[in-house]
Write an enzyme that holds these catalytic residues in place. Sequence first.
Site, PDB file in Angstrom:
ATOM      1  N   HIS A  40      45.891 -13.978 -59.907  1.00  0.00           N
ATOM      2  CA  HIS A  40      46.849 -13.800 -58.904  1.00  0.00           C
ATOM      3  C   HIS A  40      46.246 -15.334 -57.891  1.00  0.00           C
ATOM      4  CE1 HIS A  40      47.353  -9.822 -59.861  1.00  0.00           C
ATOM      5  NE2 HIS A  40      48.340  -9.868 -58.879  1.00  0.00           N
ATOM      6  N   SER A  41      45.219 -15.797 -58.050  1.00  0.00           N
ATOM      7  CA  SER A  41      44.913 -16.730 -57.225  1.00  0.00           C
ATOM      8  C   SER A  41      44.778 -18.081 -57.829  1.00  0.00           C
ATOM      9  CB  SER A  41      43.483 -16.293 -56.707  1.00  0.00           C
ATOM     10  OG  SER A  41      42.673 -17.770 -56.223  1.00  0.00           O
TER      11      SER A  41
END
Lengths: 129, 205
Positions: free
Chosen positions: A9-10
């Site tokens: 997600h990052s």
Amino acid sequence: MVGLVIVSHSWKIAEGVKDLASQMAPGFDGIRAAGGLEDGEIGTDATRIMEAIQAVDQGDGVVILCDLGSAIMSAETAIELLEDEEGKYRIADAPVVEGAIVAAVEAAGGEDLESIIASAEDARNESKL
Amino acid sequence: MSRVYECLTKIGETITENKDFLTDLDREIGDADHGINMTRGFHAVAEKVPSDLEDIGAALKKAGMTLLSTVGGASGPLYGTAYMEAGKVMAGKTEMTAEDFKAALEAAIAGIQKRGKAVKGEKTMLDALIPALDAYTAAIEGGADMGAGLEEACKAANEGIEFTKTIIATKGRASYLGERSIGHQDPGATSATLTLETIRDFVKA
Ligand SMILES: Nc1ncnc2c1ncn2[C@@H]1O[C@H](COP(=O)(O)OP(=O)(O)O)[C@@H](O)[C@H]1O
Ligand SMILES: [Mg+2]
């Protein structure tokens, strides 16, 4: 050679894991990070994952490592978009950091898809203490 | 502007108007981003789908592809797959019948289930969509037109939202909360219902 895609997600996590794993496999350039959204926001993007898979696909398969939740759904969507009938794009059920390091070392060493998946998934059972 | 494009932008407007509401719902049982995610996605849909595209299937597919890559959260691959599967059903069509809508909604739900592996009763968008499909199907089989069918679908979807307040989440982020997820309505069931209501209003206008 088998390719490797890191999904998180990052953006920072994906890039960081890629750097960490690359350090263990000097000269191997079959790793791509597909983290976050195009604008750097937190999230996962099936299109970016798809492009990363294509970028490292040399015909011997691609191992995909994901963080959690929708990362897996987005990676599955990417695989579907690529119409992978032979099953050569595979998500390893493995911890991202440890799995990536193991997979990078083995991919750089010319191991095949099945053994890299098995070793990456084995990384889950490795005790840290 | 094509009808399908107009409808997609109307959905986007409703989502945008409810951005804070959806985000607040997600704050209770998630990570406070559902409204932000969906608004970002539908802004991109309005930009990426050609406004004069008459082929409903092509427009829905493009919308789905766009949602996949811009929403960011779980709702990205879920709604993205839903719109793409509905697009397959509508490929080449420039008008939508009551029967078409049923087939498209069916395909969308099947897509969500393929992607998220959830069933009814797990406190997700499916708890609005599956009852909506059942009510819609019963209505049109009884002779209702698309607008009247959607009226029934929206009632069922709203009941579905109420139902999500009574159950524990077992899929998605909210599942980390276990018992504590009870009492809160599901953000995805809410955005799905808002979508159906917008389509209803659009069809009946
Ligand atoms: N496996 C699943 N199947 C169906 N719907 C799901 C699933 N997981 C999550 N959802 C839906 O997605 C919504 C959350 O979306 P969003 O907040 O955008 O994503 P995230 O949970 O990744 O932050 C939930 O309210 C729920 O309705
Ligand atoms: Mg969320």
